[in-house]
Design a protein around this motif. Sequence first.
Motif, PDB file in Angstrom:
ATOM      1  N   PRO A   1       6.152  -6.921  -4.461  1.00  0.00           N
ATOM      2  CA  PRO A   1       5.711  -8.181  -3.887  1.00  0.00           C
ATOM      3  C   PRO A   1       4.763  -8.988  -4.778  1.00  0.00           C
ATOM      4  O   PRO A   1       4.267 -10.008  -4.336  1.00  0.00           O
ATOM      5  CB  PRO A   1       4.969  -7.719  -2.633  1.00  0.00           C
ATOM      6  N   TYR A   2       4.517  -8.548  -5.987  1.00  0.00           N
ATOM      7  CA  TYR A   2       3.520  -9.256  -6.797  1.00  0.00           C
ATOM      8  C   TYR A   2       4.137  -9.835  -8.061  1.00  0.00           C
ATOM      9  O   TYR A   2       3.519  -9.833  -9.122  1.00  0.00           O
ATOM     10  CB  TYR A   2       2.349  -8.329  -7.151  1.00  0.00           C
TER      11      TYR A   2
ATOM     12  N   TYR B   1      -9.637  -8.253  -8.272  1.00  0.00           N
ATOM     13  CA  TYR B   1      -9.145  -7.111  -9.043  1.00  0.00           C
ATOM     14  C   TYR B   1      -9.427  -7.261 -10.534  1.00  0.00           C
ATOM     15  O   TYR B   1      -8.805  -6.610 -11.356  1.00  0.00           O
ATOM     16  CB  TYR B   1      -7.643  -6.911  -8.763  1.00  0.00           C
TER      17      TYR B   1
ATOM     18  N   ALA C   1     -10.958   4.335  -6.445  1.00  0.00           N
ATOM     19  CA  ALA C   1     -11.092   2.939  -6.874  1.00  0.00           C
ATOM     20  C   ALA C   1     -12.252   2.233  -6.176  1.00  0.00           C
ATOM     21  O   ALA C   1     -12.532   1.070  -6.471  1.00  0.00           O
ATOM     22  CB  ALA C   1      -9.795   2.187  -6.626  1.00  0.00           C
TER      23      ALA C   1
ATOM     24  N   THR D   1      -5.066  -4.069 -10.882  1.00  0.00           N
ATOM     25  CA  THR D   1      -3.840  -3.870 -10.114  1.00  0.00           C
ATOM     26  C   THR D   1      -2.832  -4.931 -10.522  1.00  0.00           C
ATOM     27  O   THR D   1      -3.106  -5.775 -11.375  1.00  0.00           O
ATOM     28  CB  THR D   1      -4.064  -3.991  -8.595  1.00  0.00           C
TER      29      THR D   1
ATOM     30  N   PRO E   1       5.894  -1.263   7.843  1.00  0.00           N
ATOM     31  CA  PRO E   1       4.682  -0.973   8.620  1.00  0.00           C
ATOM     32  C   PRO E   1       3.845   0.152   8.028  1.00  0.00           C
ATOM     33  O   PRO E   1       4.370   1.190   7.642  1.00  0.00           O
ATOM     34  CB  PRO E   1       5.235  -0.573   9.986  1.00  0.00           C
ATOM     35  N   TYR E   2       2.564  -0.095   7.948  1.00  0.00           N
ATOM     36  CA  TYR E   2       1.639   0.925   7.452  1.00  0.00           C
ATOM     37  C   TYR E   2       0.790   1.457   8.598  1.00  0.00           C
ATOM     38  O   TYR E   2       0.502   2.636   8.663  1.00  0.00           O
ATOM     39  CB  TYR E   2       0.754   0.329   6.360  1.00  0.00           C
TER      40      TYR E   2
ATOM     41  N   HIS F   1     -14.051   1.837 -13.118  1.00  0.00           N
ATOM     42  CA  HIS F   1     -14.844   2.919 -12.521  1.00  0.00           C
ATOM     43  C   HIS F   1     -15.069   4.096 -13.468  1.00  0.00           C
ATOM     44  O   HIS F   1     -15.560   5.136 -13.042  1.00  0.00           O
ATOM     45  CB  HIS F   1     -14.248   3.406 -11.199  1.00  0.00           C
TER      46      HIS F   1
ATOM     47  N   VAL G   1      -2.105  -7.502  -9.128  1.00  0.00           N
ATOM     48  CA  VAL G   1      -2.434  -8.799  -8.565  1.00  0.00           C
ATOM     49  C   VAL G   1      -3.526  -9.455  -9.412  1.00  0.00           C
ATOM     50  O   VAL G   1      -4.606  -8.908  -9.576  1.00  0.00           O
ATOM     51  CB  VAL G   1      -2.951  -8.653  -7.117  1.00  0.00           C
TER      52      VAL G   1
ATOM     53  N   ALA H   1       1.183  -2.264   3.686  1.00  0.00           N
ATOM     54  CA  ALA H   1       0.344  -1.909   2.533  1.00  0.00           C
ATOM     55  C   ALA H   1       0.942  -2.385   1.208  1.00  0.00           C
ATOM     56  O   ALA H   1       0.371  -2.147   0.151  1.00  0.00           O
ATOM     57  CB  ALA H   1       0.117  -0.410   2.484  1.00  0.00           C
ATOM     58  N   LYS H   2       2.118  -3.050   1.260  1.00  0.00           N
ATOM     59  CA  LYS H   2       2.797  -3.562   0.048  1.00  0.00           C
ATOM     60  C   LYS H   2       2.931  -2.447  -0.995  1.00  0.00           C
ATOM     61  O   LYS H   2       3.544  -1.438  -0.711  1.00  0.00           O
ATOM     62  CB  LYS H   2       2.049  -4.770  -0.542  1.00  0.00           C
ATOM     63  N   ASP H   3       2.310  -2.598  -2.165  1.00  0.00           N
ATOM     64  CA  ASP H   3       2.457  -1.545  -3.181  1.00  0.00           C
ATOM     65  C   ASP H   3       1.324  -0.522  -3.140  1.00  0.00           C
ATOM     66  O   ASP H   3       1.193   0.299  -4.031  1.00  0.00           O
ATOM     67  CB  ASP H   3       2.590  -2.158  -4.584  1.00  0.00           C
ATOM     68  N   TYR H   4       0.479  -0.573  -2.126  1.00  0.00           N
ATOM     69  CA  TYR H   4      -0.578   0.406  -1.904  1.00  0.00           C
ATOM     70  C   TYR H   4      -1.751   0.303  -2.878  1.00  0.00           C
ATOM     71  O   TYR H   4      -2.708   1.047  -2.781  1.00  0.00           O
ATOM     72  CB  TYR H   4      -0.046   1.848  -1.907  1.00  0.00           C
ATOM     73  N   VAL H   5      -1.676  -0.550  -3.872  1.00  0.00           N
ATOM     74  CA  VAL H   5      -2.831  -0.739  -4.758  1.00  0.00           C
ATOM     75  C   VAL H   5      -3.297  -2.185  -4.754  1.00  0.00           C
ATOM     76  O   VAL H   5      -4.461  -2.476  -5.006  1.00  0.00           O
ATOM     77  CB  VAL H   5      -2.563  -0.270  -6.211  1.00  0.00           C
ATOM     78  N   GLY H   6      -2.419  -3.096  -4.430  1.00  0.00           N
ATOM     79  CA  GLY H   6      -2.779  -4.504  -4.317  1.00  0.00           C
ATOM     80  C   GLY H   6      -3.034  -4.856  -2.859  1.00  0.00           C
ATOM     81  O   GLY H   6      -2.965  -3.992  -1.982  1.00  0.00           O
ATOM     82  N   PRO H   7      -3.344  -6.134  -2.583  1.00  0.00           N
ATOM     83  CA  PRO H   7      -3.653  -6.521  -1.215  1.00  0.00           C
ATOM     84  C   PRO H   7      -2.472  -6.363  -0.267  1.00  0.00           C
ATOM     85  O   PRO H   7      -1.332  -6.685  -0.613  1.00  0.00           O
ATOM     86  CB  PRO H   7      -4.058  -7.996  -1.334  1.00  0.00           C
ATOM     87  N   GLY H   8      -2.757  -5.882   0.911  1.00  0.00           N
ATOM     88  CA  GLY H   8      -1.739  -5.752   1.943  1.00  0.00           C
ATOM     89  C   GLY H   8      -1.758  -6.950   2.872  1.00  0.00           C
ATOM     90  O   GLY H   8      -2.357  -7.985   2.558  1.00  0.00           O
TER      91      GLY H   8
ATOM     92  N   TRP I   1       5.441  10.082  -1.231  1.00  0.00           N
ATOM     93  CA  TRP I   1       5.744   9.155  -2.312  1.00  0.00           C
ATOM     94  C   TRP I   1       6.785   9.759  -3.229  1.00  0.00           C
ATOM     95  O   TRP I   1       6.971  10.963  -3.260  1.00  0.00           O
ATOM     96  CB  TRP I   1       4.481   8.853  -3.107  1.00  0.00           C
TER      97      TRP I   1
ATOM     98  N   GLY J   1      -6.985  -6.592   2.664  1.00  0.00           N
ATOM     99  CA  GLY J   1      -7.401  -5.854   1.476  1.00  0.00           C
ATOM    100  C   GLY J   1      -6.362  -4.796   1.126  1.00  0.00           C
ATOM    101  O   GLY J   1      -5.214  -4.878   1.537  1.00  0.00           O
ATOM    102  N   VAL J   2      -6.795  -3.782   0.373  1.00  0.00           N
ATOM    103  CA  VAL J   2      -5.888  -2.734  -0.077  1.00  0.00           C
ATOM    104  C   VAL J   2      -5.661  -1.727   1.057  1.00  0.00           C
ATOM    105  O   VAL J   2      -6.612  -1.138   1.557  1.00  0.00           O
ATOM    106  CB  VAL J   2      -6.471  -2.033  -1.327  1.00  0.00           C
TER     107      VAL J   2
ATOM    108  N   GLN K   1       5.885   6.868   4.544  1.00  0.00           N
ATOM    109  CA  GLN K   1       4.872   6.416   3.591  1.00  0.00           C
ATOM    110  C   GLN K   1       3.902   7.508   3.188  1.00  0.00           C
ATOM    111  O   GLN K   1       3.100   7.337   2.293  1.00  0.00           O
ATOM    112  CB  GLN K   1       4.107   5.248   4.176  1.00  0.00           C
TER     113      GLN K   1
END
Lengths: 662, 400
Positions: free
Chosen positions: A557-558, A604, B63, A597, B349-350, A646, A599, B364-371, A510, B390-391, A507
């Motif tokens: 997942p979204y 968000y 962010a 995002t 796993p993160y 932001h 979601v 962490a799922k997609d790393y920008v949305g909630p994990g 990327w 959270g993220v 991870q």
Amino acid sequence: MSLLLSVFSAGLLIGPGPVCDTLSIPAASIVVRKEAPPSARVSGAALAFCASAADAVRTFTGLQLKDYGGVGGLKTVNVRSLGSQHVGVYLDGIAIDQAQNMQVDLGRLSTWSLREISLYNGQKNDPLQTAKEYGSASALHFTTAAPGENRLRARVSGGSFGSFSGGLLLERCLGDQWSLRTSAEYTRTDGNYRYRLSGYRTGEEGEWKRFDSTLVRENGDLHSLKADAELFYSAAFREGRIGVRYYGSERGFPGPVVRRADPFPLSADRQKDHALSLQGQWNFATFGRIYELTLRGKLSDDYTRYETHPERNPMALPYDNYYRQLAGYLSVSQRLRLGEFDLSLATDVQYNRLDSDAGQFVRPTRLTTYTAAALTWSPDSFRASASLLHTFAADRFDREAGGFTRENTSRSVFSPFVRLEYLFRKHFSLSAFAKRSYRMPTFNDLYYTFMGNASLRPEDARQVSAAVSYHSGDRARPDRPWQVQARAEAYHNRVLDKIVALPTASQFRWTMLNFGKVDIDGAELEGEIVIPRPVRGISWGVTARYTYQRAINRLEPYAGNQIPYIPLHSGTVSAVVTWKGWRADWTSSFTGLRYSTAVSTPDYEVAPFSLSDFRLEKRLSVRGGEYTFRLSLNNVFGSRYEVVQHYPMPGRHLITGVELSF
Amino acid sequence: MKKYTLLFVSGLVALAIAACSKDDGPSKSGTDNASTDENLAGETVTVGDYKKIFVLNEGQMGANNATLDFLRFSDGKYVWNAYNQMNPELPLGLGDVGNDIAVTGGEVWMVINNSGLIEVADARNERHIATIEIPTPRSIVFEGKYAYVTSWNGAVLAYGDGYSVDAANSKNPKGVVYKIDIKSHKVLGNVEVGYQPEGLAVYNGNLYVANSGGISSQLAPAYAYDYTVSIVSLSSFKLTETVEVAPNLKSVFSDGKGTIYVTTLGNYSNVHSGLYAFSAAAPKSVSRVQGTGAIAYNGSVAAVNGTKVYVLGNDTEFDWNAKTHDWYIWSVEEGTVTDEKLDLSGINPYAAFSVGSQLIVSDAKDYVGPGSVTMFDLTRNAKLWTVTAGVCPGHFAIWN
């Protein structure tokens, strides 16, 4: 019968000046009959008001402007939720090429010498367009025109946040066939606009507490210089142009507004740019315009250096690298007219190269060929056109490392397009198109150190769209001084193999992958009423536009959520009034709720906003010269808003200027 | 890292959670706990020895969305975004990229990397107590009266409001460890270590600092990762020894019995990630923890619990297509590797955190949305619950 000569822009209120004394008819006016109208267009005085091209296009239907704020902030466009890399941006018919990330910064384009900006969904139906254009999901065209007369224009403007701009533009007719335009423009800004952070949050026991602070954007200054010279030739059945352009800038990037310990600045990042290009085209017609040929070519050298200055900002990761893009482009378009049939063949060849001193950079080059054939059949009141493009891109790079293997370095795709149009009851038209287009992976997608993935496939965009429109006619009659036009369009788009960044098995590492899938359902409504000929000295127009875009991510997942930064609802209303050399212009726009995002939950949300701009112009003729005084009051109500989360946008600000033309 | 003394570990915690949660995780609203016998008289007893587990969600760089969640043991509630909700007067909240969290003396210390600060809050109610400004802080450990924080530092020479930067050295500076007085929240000084220090651990009067060189590896002329552990004597607060391990160090753990474990991320092209160990008594003899043959550890997800170190990994980190991988968990005790056979299906796993016989694993799922945060019972090899976080939920701490 006139085919949809649209007057989307109230710019038609002020007619063109006298033309040079030449025999030729500009190519553009000849193809009007064959050309599908743009879905949005701005020209004339409405265009002259705009500080940059980005300003000019923000009200277009279906178009989302991504704006990081200030004069120096990156400004890119996304049409119908397909992503900014699917939008082809063309200057006088030749694509503005950005092989590194395919994001064309509209903030760099001056509106001064432009005649028109127009947006085409699907593609423009110009039989002599480049092959490349058959491959864009949508096309944004910036058009300049040959000089109409001997003219010198000088202008200065200035206003809020230390903004100043000054320029000279010279147009000369050199005999009957040749003309020249040259211009230079300098722009500066401090970009130190104030922004306010305030809000309410739920506190203990459910009470509401408030924070409110006003801050100043720092490190948002910009200096830029644009200069160009272009030579035009025009004769019966032949015309050509060749021009050289330079753009140079030095700017700061203020960065996102995040919490930062007091002693340290938010950003000390700086960027320098130098871009030089040579671009030309030659159009030749014979056998009474049965056969036409257009040659286009471009050479460009685009240098960018980005520095984070850790000696001034210890929070910055040390970074000081340049990127230099070299490109060469050649295009041949041919057209054969056979009665109701119009056949086009176009071939382009393009070479791109990216150099950098970044660590372990693989110095990629790409050779792309575009080959397109198009056929248009236009019997009375009906028109059908179809085209097919083949794109082939082959990459080379220095060495294999990490994910850069030499497999799959060439890509080959076919992009078909069909459009049908039917005119009925004189004023109505039905049209529909379907298109499949691709965007090639960018050099950044493929070869960005530690992140690139050399085996990406092109991203696939499919569009189906249908429209009905009404136009009352392009000539006002004495008994009916107004013109009305309206359009309703619905579409379904699907993006497959969307190129997204995802972590690899590790991870911390990327990579870019063909993973995403997005379904987009959209609708656009547009209506306009214009009184083009003054009644008691007053002429006016009102335009209203509405865009609905439901862009659903199908990627786990979204899955099932709206994709980031696309509002479900957005729209604009604008009005213009002219009277005895005065012109007043009001535009209000609304951008609905968005999510930062993938979601769609309240955490968000990016707040909806509305924005109003007021512009006033007065023209005065003084002894053969003409003065134009302009005043722009932007964000009249001082809305606090962010286009990108932001990155706060400027509040109310004023620009005034004067232009002298003689 | 603080060594948690876990008194009533497995049974009681499992009981506490099982008693208060539904199948899909800790209850999310008060009404879920409503019971017809809630008015019966009784005596309140403490369940286990903890009050809360804090979860620091890193957020995304730029962010401004680091958030603090917690799991409250008294009622089994998982609460989101507690810090920002409890401190509504702070305009920009917690900032971004939460990089570490630890609890000491009723205070929760949050290391916020890109905001350049350590935020200290009351563990009872998450109210703000103090902000300590540290350039690009990474990880924290408490020992005695002091907190020690690794920092990339950006060549900051003098610390404080009138700080200065060593301009000549600013392009590739070494990192430091800052020493902070826990009681006064004042920075007392720093000591230079290797390039871009990450994790740190204390054993027997020494500080062990893992140096990554993550930024140096991108910079001319060397383009090289750091591969050393810096050993700092706490009594003199000076660098005493440098131990060569392997490229790109990430975390360091002490098993409390004289073995120091280090995870490395490798160089992502030809040096694999792994778990290394050396003895505090003879730090020069470093060995890679073997035990699973050709399988490389993904050294990024690890946790320590007393004398055990847990490492999660998969078969390779060199797969550029990022297809789904089977994840493994290994527990290492005195150099011996045991495969814990955890069913991690559906989880990428993160981060991992060990609580008694339970293991928390985040995704962490997609790393920008909630994990998400999932708790496993290692003794029963069972997934206890999963809850949305959270993220990038990346760091955990116990308040006991």
